[in-house]
Motif scaffolding. Structure first.
Motif, PDB file in Angstrom:
ATOM      1  N   LEU A  77       0.817  -1.206   0.000  1.00  0.00           N
ATOM      2  CA  LEU A  77       0.000   0.000   0.000  1.00  0.00           C
ATOM      3  C   LEU A  77       0.853   1.260   0.000  1.00  0.00           C
ATOM      4  N   SER A  78       0.399   2.241  -0.738  1.00  0.00           N
ATOM      5  CA  SER A  78       1.074   3.538  -0.783  1.00  0.00           C
ATOM      6  C   SER A  78       0.455   4.487   0.242  1.00  0.00           C
ATOM      7  N   THR A  79       1.286   5.225   0.950  1.00  0.00           N
ATOM      8  CA  THR A  79       0.776   6.218   1.906  1.00  0.00           C
ATOM      9  C   THR A  79       0.233   7.449   1.194  1.00  0.00           C
ATOM     10  N   ASP A  80       0.455   7.532  -0.106  1.00  0.00           N
ATOM     11  CA  ASP A  80      -0.014   8.689  -0.873  1.00  0.00           C
ATOM     12  C   ASP A  80      -1.443   8.521  -1.377  1.00  0.00           C
ATOM     13  N   ARG A  81      -2.046   7.346  -1.151  1.00  0.00           N
ATOM     14  CA  ARG A  81      -3.396   7.088  -1.656  1.00  0.00           C
ATOM     15  C   ARG A  81      -4.284   6.582  -0.524  1.00  0.00           C
ATOM     16  N   GLY A 327      10.086 -14.190  -9.033  1.00  0.00           N
ATOM     17  CA  GLY A 327      10.473 -15.446  -8.417  1.00  0.00           C
ATOM     18  C   GLY A 327      10.705 -15.310  -6.928  1.00  0.00           C
ATOM     19  N   GLN A 328      11.892 -15.675  -6.474  1.00  0.00           N
ATOM     20  CA  GLN A 328      12.244 -15.580  -5.062  1.00  0.00           C
ATOM     21  C   GLN A 328      13.026 -14.305  -4.738  1.00  0.00           C
ATOM     22  N   THR A 329      13.142 -13.409  -5.701  1.00  0.00           N
ATOM     23  CA  THR A 329      13.864 -12.156  -5.468  1.00  0.00           C
ATOM     24  C   THR A 329      13.079 -11.265  -4.508  1.00  0.00           C
ATOM     25  N   ASP A 330      13.755 -10.676  -3.545  1.00  0.00           N
ATOM     26  CA  ASP A 330      13.113  -9.779  -2.587  1.00  0.00           C
ATOM     27  C   ASP A 330      12.972  -8.393  -3.228  1.00  0.00           C
ATOM     28  N   VAL A 331      11.725  -8.012  -3.509  1.00  0.00           N
ATOM     29  CA  VAL A 331      11.476  -6.712  -4.137  1.00  0.00           C
ATOM     30  C   VAL A 331      10.898  -5.698  -3.146  1.00  0.00           C
ATOM     31  N   SER A 332      10.911  -6.041  -1.865  1.00  0.00           N
ATOM     32  CA  SER A 332      10.243  -5.200  -0.860  1.00  0.00           C
ATOM     33  C   SER A 332      10.897  -3.833  -0.686  1.00  0.00           C
ATOM     34  N   ALA A 333      12.173  -3.691  -1.096  1.00  0.00           N
ATOM     35  CA  ALA A 333      12.859  -2.403  -0.933  1.00  0.00           C
ATOM     36  C   ALA A 333      12.511  -1.412  -2.035  1.00  0.00           C
ATOM     37  N   LEU A 334      11.862  -1.863  -3.112  1.00  0.00           N
ATOM     38  CA  LEU A 334      11.629  -0.988  -4.255  1.00  0.00           C
ATOM     39  C   LEU A 334      10.761   0.236  -3.935  1.00  0.00           C
ATOM     40  N   PRO A 335       9.684   0.098  -3.136  1.00  0.00           N
ATOM     41  CA  PRO A 335       8.905   1.313  -2.832  1.00  0.00           C
ATOM     42  C   PRO A 335       9.748   2.413  -2.191  1.00  0.00           C
ATOM     43  N   SER A 336      10.628   2.045  -1.254  1.00  0.00           N
ATOM     44  CA  SER A 336      11.460   3.062  -0.606  1.00  0.00           C
ATOM     45  C   SER A 336      12.547   3.565  -1.553  1.00  0.00           C
ATOM     46  N   LEU A 337      13.077   2.687  -2.415  1.00  0.00           N
ATOM     47  CA  LEU A 337      14.093   3.098  -3.380  1.00  0.00           C
ATOM     48  C   LEU A 337      13.564   4.159  -4.348  1.00  0.00           C
ATOM     49  N   LEU A 338      12.261   4.074  -4.664  1.00  0.00           N
ATOM     50  CA  LEU A 338      11.685   4.938  -5.697  1.00  0.00           C
ATOM     51  C   LEU A 338      10.732   5.988  -5.154  1.00  0.00           C
ATOM     52  N   LYS A 339      10.613   6.069  -3.836  1.00  0.00           N
ATOM     53  CA  LYS A 339       9.662   7.023  -3.258  1.00  0.00           C
ATOM     54  C   LYS A 339       9.988   8.452  -3.645  1.00  0.00           C
ATOM     55  N   ALA A 340      11.252   8.808  -3.616  1.00  0.00           N
ATOM     56  CA  ALA A 340      11.653  10.186  -3.945  1.00  0.00           C
ATOM     57  C   ALA A 340      11.425  10.517  -5.408  1.00  0.00           C
ATOM     58  N   ASP A 341      11.238   9.475  -6.242  1.00  0.00           N
ATOM     59  CA  ASP A 341      11.018   9.687  -7.669  1.00  0.00           C
ATOM     60  C   ASP A 341       9.542   9.877  -8.008  1.00  0.00           C
ATOM     61  N   GLY A 342       8.676   9.771  -7.003  1.00  0.00           N
ATOM     62  CA  GLY A 342       7.254   9.979  -7.237  1.00  0.00           C
ATOM     63  C   GLY A 342       6.576   8.853  -7.985  1.00  0.00           C
ATOM     64  N   ILE A 343       7.158   7.643  -7.941  1.00  0.00           N
ATOM     65  CA  ILE A 343       6.585   6.485  -8.633  1.00  0.00           C
ATOM     66  C   ILE A 343       5.805   5.644  -7.637  1.00  0.00           C
ATOM     67  N   ASP A 344       4.576   5.364  -7.958  1.00  0.00           N
ATOM     68  CA  ASP A 344       3.700   4.543  -7.118  1.00  0.00           C
ATOM     69  C   ASP A 344       4.032   3.072  -7.370  1.00  0.00           C
ATOM     70  N   VAL A 345       4.779   2.449  -6.461  1.00  0.00           N
ATOM     71  CA  VAL A 345       5.204   1.056  -6.615  1.00  0.00           C
ATOM     72  C   VAL A 345       4.185   0.147  -5.943  1.00  0.00           C
ATOM     73  N   ARG A 346       3.630  -0.792  -6.689  1.00  0.00           N
ATOM     74  CA  ARG A 346       2.635  -1.706  -6.166  1.00  0.00           C
ATOM     75  C   ARG A 346       3.151  -3.144  -6.314  1.00  0.00           C
ATOM     76  N   ILE A 347       3.339  -3.803  -5.194  1.00  0.00           N
ATOM     77  CA  ILE A 347       3.866  -5.160  -5.203  1.00  0.00           C
ATOM     78  C   ILE A 347       2.709  -6.146  -5.128  1.00  0.00           C
ATOM     79  N   ARG A 348       2.561  -6.947  -6.157  1.00  0.00           N
ATOM     80  CA  ARG A 348       1.529  -7.971  -6.232  1.00  0.00           C
ATOM     81  C   ARG A 348       2.181  -9.340  -6.290  1.00  0.00           C
ATOM     82  N   HIS A 349       1.386 -10.390  -6.254  1.00  0.00           N
ATOM     83  CA  HIS A 349       1.929 -11.750  -6.196  1.00  0.00           C
ATOM     84  C   HIS A 349       2.345 -12.234  -7.584  1.00  0.00           C
ATOM     85  N   TYR A 350       3.430 -11.680  -8.094  1.00  0.00           N
ATOM     86  CA  TYR A 350       3.995 -12.103  -9.369  1.00  0.00           C
ATOM     87  C   TYR A 350       5.262 -12.930  -9.111  1.00  0.00           C
ATOM     88  N   GLU A 351       5.150 -13.957  -8.229  1.00  0.00           N
ATOM     89  CA  GLU A 351       6.336 -14.779  -7.982  1.00  0.00           C
ATOM     90  C   GLU A 351       6.731 -15.529  -9.249  1.00  0.00           C
TER      91      GLU A 351
END
Length: 351
Positions: A77-81, A327-351
């Motif tokens: 979830l994004s804190t901006d929405r 797959g098994q790659t940890d993508v949980s850091a992406l929202p914080s990595l891109l927050k300053a860029d104004g990109i709404d990162v949404r992590i869904r179950h695309y394992e």
């Protein structure tokens, strides 16, 4: 977005100063109006078993009684929405709303939960895939369904589109006999996690158009062939552009050689969706402009590392980013990595 939040807060009688410390309870009717906006994140906070028995269309499931509730919420979830929550009768959702508000989310709870929703004869679904809803420039609805890995289902108005449909991968299975037969099937390349001939045969009806690269068309014996750089007007307000997708890292180029595979840019009534396919952060991404939604892959050695994906996102500059094919790659850091860029990162179950 700011105008939407002002409208929502005005409708609900909320003040900006109170939002970070409290949440709002609303009726079923008010809740239904609220969640009709594509900028609102709808969350079912019941158990997975309850969710499977029936839930509101487009809701994602985060169990409030899980010890990882806040951790999962921060991933998805994004804190901006605005976040709209519900449970069975309202108690658990009130608890979830309080927890989320303490983390600076703007939260609204539906009074009476899904029981009150059903009493008003409002619709529920048993569709287990995660859905994100968007609007085109003229107000048509686009629904994006997270299926598995690289498989995406798109509903646009009354049209159905399937991207890289695959029936089974790991522990996840998609029963395509229960999916509406598509008007268009797009396949990026011939690897088994993208190209499933039986799935394509199950989905194909008389008027289905199969669009792919040259290798897959040869293997199927038919299809509209698109090479990198080709563009097609498919009518119905749909255009598709085939863009490069390949590996650049030394020792990995054999997986996806330059010029063989496709990514696609779909334009649906002005809404531009970039589906990157299997690629790294290639120079050609600098030519991809005005993207509303991007699907970027993340699993080395076949596609990108999270750091590469973040670089690719900064090049393409989508409004909304879905990491997929991870797959098994940890993508949980992406929202914080891109927050300053104004990109709404949404992590869904695309394992």
């Amino acid at each position: 977005m700011n105008k939407l939040m002002t409208f929502i807060m005005g409708m609900l009688g909320m003040s900006t100063s109170a939002c970070s410390q409290a949440f709002q309870n609303v009726s079923v009717e008010e809740f239904a109006t609220l969640i009709d906006s594509p900028d609102v994140q709808l969350v079912d906070v019941r158990t997975a078993e309850e969710y499977a028995e029936g839930h509101l269309m487009g809701a994602i499931n985060i169990d409030v009684n899980s010890n990882a509730f806040i951790q999962e919420a921060k991933k998805k979830l994004s804190t901006d929405r605005m976040v709209a929550v519900y449970c069975k009768s309202g108690r658990r959702a009130s608890n979830a709303a309080g927890l989320l508000a303490a983390e600076n989310y703007q939260v609204t709870n539906m009074q009476g939960g899904i029981l009150a929703w059903k009493e008003k004869q409002m619709p529920v679904t048993k569709d287990m895939t995660e859905v994100d809803i968007f609007k085109t420039k003229s107000g048509k609805t686009v629904r994006l369904y997270a299926l598995v890995h690289a498989s995406i289902r798109i509903q646009y108005d009354d049209m159905e589109l399937e991207i890289d449909p695959v029936r089974k991968l790991g522990n996840r299975t998609i029963d395509y006999t229960k999916v509406p037969q598509p008007d268009f099937i797009f396949v990026t390349h011939e690897h088994g996690d993208h190209f499933d001939q039986e799935a394509i045969k199950q989905l194909t009806r008389v008027n289905t158009r199969f669009i792919t690269n040259r290798r897959c068309a040869d293997m199927m014996g038919y299809g509209l062939v698109m090479d990198n750089g080709n563009k097609e007007d498919l009518n119905f307000g749909i255009t598709v552009e085939a863009v490069p997708a390949y590996n650049t890292t030394e020792g990995h180029t054999q997986f996806h050689p330059k010029g063989r595979d496709n990514g696609y840019i779909l334009t649906l009534d002005g809404l531009r969706i970039y589906i990157a396919g299997d690629t790294e952060d290639i120079p050609e991404m600098a030519d991809i402009k005005d993207i509303d939604i991007a699907f970027l892959p993340c699993n080395q050695p076949y596609t990108m590392t999270p750091e590469q994906l973040a670089r690719a996102a900064r090049i393409v500059k989508p409004k909304v980013l879905f990491p997929y094919h991870y797959g098994q790659t940890d993508v949980s850091a992406l929202p914080s990595l891109l927050k300053a860029d104004g990109i709404d990162v949404r992590i869904r179950h695309y394992e």
